[in-house]
Write a protein that holds these residues in place. Structure first.
Motif, short mmCIF file in Angstrom:
data_model
loop_
_atom_site.label_atom_id
_atom_site.label_comp_id
_atom_site.label_asym_id
_atom_site.label_seq_id
_atom_site.Cartn_x
_atom_site.Cartn_y
_atom_site.Cartn_z
N ASN A 132 1.48 -3.47 -7.05
CA ASN A 132 1.48 -4.87 -7.45
C ASN A 132 1.88 -5.71 -6.23
N MET A 133 1.90 -7.02 -6.39
CA MET A 133 2.19 -7.88 -5.24
C MET A 133 3.68 -8.16 -5.11
N SER A 134 4.43 -7.10 -5.14
CA SER A 134 5.86 -7.19 -4.88
C SER A 134 6.10 -7.08 -3.39
N PRO A 135 7.02 -7.85 -2.83
CA PRO A 135 7.26 -7.78 -1.38
C PRO A 135 7.73 -6.42 -0.89
N CYS A 136 8.28 -5.59 -1.80
CA CYS A 136 8.76 -4.27 -1.37
C CYS A 136 7.84 -3.14 -1.82
N GLY A 137 6.74 -3.48 -2.52
CA GLY A 137 5.86 -2.43 -3.06
C GLY A 137 5.21 -1.56 -2.01
N LEU A 138 4.90 -2.14 -0.84
CA LEU A 138 4.22 -1.39 0.22
C LEU A 138 5.04 -1.35 1.50
N ARG A 139 6.30 -1.69 1.39
CA ARG A 139 7.16 -1.71 2.58
C ARG A 139 7.28 -0.32 3.17
N LEU A 157 6.30 -18.11 -5.84
CA LEU A 157 7.43 -17.56 -5.10
C LEU A 157 7.22 -16.08 -4.79
N VAL A 158 6.60 -15.37 -5.73
CA VAL A 158 6.34 -13.95 -5.53
C VAL A 158 5.30 -13.75 -4.44
N ILE A 159 4.19 -14.51 -4.49
CA ILE A 159 3.15 -14.36 -3.48
C ILE A 159 3.66 -14.81 -2.12
#
Length: 202
Positions: A132-139, A157-159
């Motif tokens: 999903n488009m979470s800032p930590c999802g692909l960190r 804010l999420v994007i």
């Protein structure tokens, strides 16, 4: 066959290619348009835009799937990420891609080592992830191709956090690509953030 899945080539499978098949594989590797004939998808994105590193606008799922599968065939040891507003949507996108991939002739598949609900590891070293488009999802992942689906459905804010955390890293490589659907008429915040990354001026 990978784990008993009909039509899915395992990374250890050995194929005795005919001369004609070798020629076809080469044509598919060197031409996205030619490869797309095997996918039989109704893609809409003009072929002459595919060299751009940042593509936004009216991008369909079929466009994303077609480009992702061609990129996998024509490259190796790369990481591709498919993202959607929710993890359920992202898994649905991956599931649709899998259905298309399995329909390819086995001699045109790269073979797989791992085939899960959230990722695929191909025998050529490529890795396909969903999130999903979470800032930590692909960190923590070194991503060369980032596909973002329906960003207009994500809270601003999420994007904002997602783009700030991921785009500078993805855009750092001159070989990287980013496709973003759903930005037409979207908030100016996205445009401002994308403008300060290395994707600009391509």
């Amino acid at each position: 066959m990978h784990k008993g899945i009909e039509g899915l080539k395992d990374g250890c499978d050995v194929i005795d290619y005919t001369e004609e098949q070798v020629k076809e594989v080469y044509k598919c590797i060197t031409s996205y348009e030619y490869f797309n004939k095997y996918l039989k998808l109704n893609t809409k994105l003009p072929y002459d835009t595919l060299d751009q590193r940042l593509i936004t606008g009216n991008i369909t799922r079929e466009d994303m799937i077609a480009y992702t599968l061609h990129y996998n065939l024509s490259s190796s040891d790369r990481t591709i990420a498919l993202t959607s507003p929710t993890m359920k949507d992202a898994q649905s996108l991956l599931s649709q891609l899998k259905e298309v991939y399995i329909q390819l002739p086995e001699w045109l598949q790269t073979g797989v080592e791992s085939w899960t609900k959230t990722s695929i590891k191909f025998a050529n070293g490529n890795r396909l992830l969903v999130s999903n488009m979470s800032p930590c999802g692909l960190r923590g992942y070194g991503i060369q191709v980032l596909m973002c689906e329906n960003v207009h459905l994500v809270d601003e804010l999420v994007i904002d956090d997602f783009v700030k955390s991921l785009f500078p890293v993805v855009s750092a490589s001159r070989f990287s690509k980013c496709w973003v659907s759903g930005v037409t008429g979207f908030n100016e915040q996205f445009d401002k953030i994308s403008e300060v990354t290395s994707f600009t001026g391509v």
